[in-house]
Design a protein around this motif. Structure first.
Motif, mmCIF file in Angstrom:
data_model
loop_
_atom_site.group_PDB
_atom_site.id
_atom_site.type_symbol
_atom_site.label_atom_id
_atom_site.label_comp_id
_atom_site.label_asym_id
_atom_site.label_seq_id
_atom_site.Cartn_x
_atom_site.Cartn_y
_atom_site.Cartn_z
ATOM 1 N N ASN A 31 0.632 -1.379 0.049
ATOM 2 C CA ASN A 31 0.264 -0.410 -0.106
ATOM 3 C C ASN A 31 0.850 1.496 0.127
ATOM 4 O O ASN A 31 0.703 2.075 -0.772
ATOM 5 C CB ASN A 31 -0.799 0.136 1.186
ATOM 6 N N LEU A 35 1.035 3.881 -3.016
ATOM 7 C CA LEU A 35 0.815 5.691 -2.793
ATOM 8 C C LEU A 35 2.120 6.345 -2.816
ATOM 9 O O LEU A 35 1.423 7.414 -3.105
ATOM 10 C CB LEU A 35 0.862 6.011 -1.265
ATOM 11 N N VAL A 40 -3.779 5.034 -6.529
ATOM 12 C CA VAL A 40 -4.680 4.472 -4.931
ATOM 13 C C VAL A 40 -5.935 5.756 -5.108
ATOM 14 O O VAL A 40 -5.701 7.291 -5.965
ATOM 15 C CB VAL A 40 -4.347 4.781 -3.317
ATOM 16 N N LYS A 41 -6.977 5.189 -5.138
ATOM 17 C CA LYS A 41 -8.224 6.909 -5.658
ATOM 18 C C LYS A 41 -8.193 7.435 -3.925
ATOM 19 O O LYS A 41 -8.803 8.648 -4.454
ATOM 20 C CB LYS A 41 -9.674 5.780 -4.707
ATOM 21 N N GLY A 42 -7.723 7.445 -3.399
ATOM 22 C CA GLY A 42 -7.444 7.789 -1.731
ATOM 23 C C GLY A 42 -6.549 7.770 -0.412
ATOM 24 O O GLY A 42 -6.057 6.605 -0.600
ATOM 25 N N ILE A 43 -7.098 8.689 0.494
ATOM 26 C CA ILE A 43 -5.981 8.026 1.890
ATOM 27 C C ILE A 43 -7.191 8.558 2.282
ATOM 28 O O ILE A 43 -7.846 9.148 2.720
ATOM 29 C CB ILE A 43 -5.010 8.867 1.792
ATOM 30 N N ARG A 44 -7.567 7.965 3.540
ATOM 31 C CA ARG A 44 -7.725 7.964 5.115
ATOM 32 C C ARG A 44 -7.025 8.788 5.562
ATOM 33 O O ARG A 44 -6.525 8.777 5.929
ATOM 34 C CB ARG A 44 -8.489 6.397 5.419
ATOM 35 N N THR A 47 -5.375 6.878 8.321
ATOM 36 C CA THR A 47 -3.824 7.004 7.284
ATOM 37 C C THR A 47 -2.728 8.180 7.442
ATOM 38 O O THR A 47 -1.292 7.736 7.844
ATOM 39 C CB THR A 47 -3.643 6.544 6.281
#
Lengths: 71, 180
Positions: A31, A35, A40-44, A47
């Motif tokens: 991951n 990144l 990736v579509k997004g990052i929380r 995270t």
């Protein structure tokens, strides 16, 4: 606009390997690699907060908004 | 985050998949049996419809139509069972939230709806062909909707909806997996 992830730059500044970051953040090295490559579509927020804490930086140090095609 | 079905669920799905195959084998046996001995089918259907054949035999064309009708009905059952086995295979293989499982659910729903339609249509067709050779005044066409037909409509509609919702869940899962 597009969001470009500058994680590799920050890792180089902190002289930290992806594996160590992955272990300390608690996500997989795969991951981290996704990144870094921006695949990736997004990052929380969770995270992002952990990465900022481990690398001692701000979200703005990791993410940059650029016009399309300037990455 | 990884999503895994409990082992008990996967084992139950494996058992149900085996039962689906067993049911399909029985249905295929019925298809062959009907072709080999249509007389048994005719007497069974006449009894089920409450028709007194009075030892009267039916014509070749009517016999063929009844056999074809039975094959269509069994085809709808086979179609449903095949997609049930596909769904159970997905669940047994820990692939519950996948496009394949959603597809199987939708087609099980379509299968149930087809069985309902066949059930409603079979009644007039069977009464027509079973009484076609009867003396004038004793021929009939009857229409009936049984509670089983209504049940299949409800079950089919429900499975279609569950399939559509599962498709949305699959899309949400893919979206979620795109986040780190």
């Amino acid at each position: 606009m597009q969001i470009v992830v500058r994680l590799d730059v920050m890792l180089a500044r902190r002289k930290m390997r992806s594996r160590e970051l992955a272990e300390r953040v608690g996500i997989t090295e795969q991951n981290i690699s996704l990144l870094k490559s921006g695949k990736v579509k997004g990052i929380r927020f969770e995270t992002l907060a952990k990465i900022c804490e481990v690398l001692d930086c701000q979200p703005g140090d990791l993410l940059e908004a650029l016009p399309e095609g300037e990455a | 985050m990884t999503y895994r079905l409990p082992l008990a669920t996967r084992r139950a799905a494996q058992v149900l998949r085996g039962l689906s195959f067993l049911a399909m084998a029985v249905i295929l046996g019925l298809v062959v049996w009907i072709a080999v001995d249509p007389a048994l089918l005719i007497s069974h259907r006449a009894a089920a419809l409450g028709l007194d054949m009075g030892g009267r035999s039916i014509g070749g064309a009517s016999r063929l139509a009844l056999v074809a009708g039975a094959w269509v009905a069994l085809g709808a059952v086979l179609y449903t069972l095949w997609h049930m086995s596909r769904l159970f295979a997905c669940y047994a293989g820990d692939a519950a939230l996948t496009p394949s499982a959603a597809h199987a659910l939708r087609h099980i729903g379509l299968g149930f709806l087809a069985q309902s339609a066949v059930g409603v249509l079979a009644h007039p067709v069977e009464t027509l062909f079973l009484t076609l050779g009867a003396p004038a005044g004793q021929r009939m066409v009857s229409l009936a909707v049984s509670s089983a037909d209504l049940g299949f409509v409800l079950a089919g509609g429900m499975m279609l909806i569950v399939g559509l919702v599962t498709s949305q869940a699959v899309a949400l899962r893919a979206e979620n997996e795109g986040f780190v």
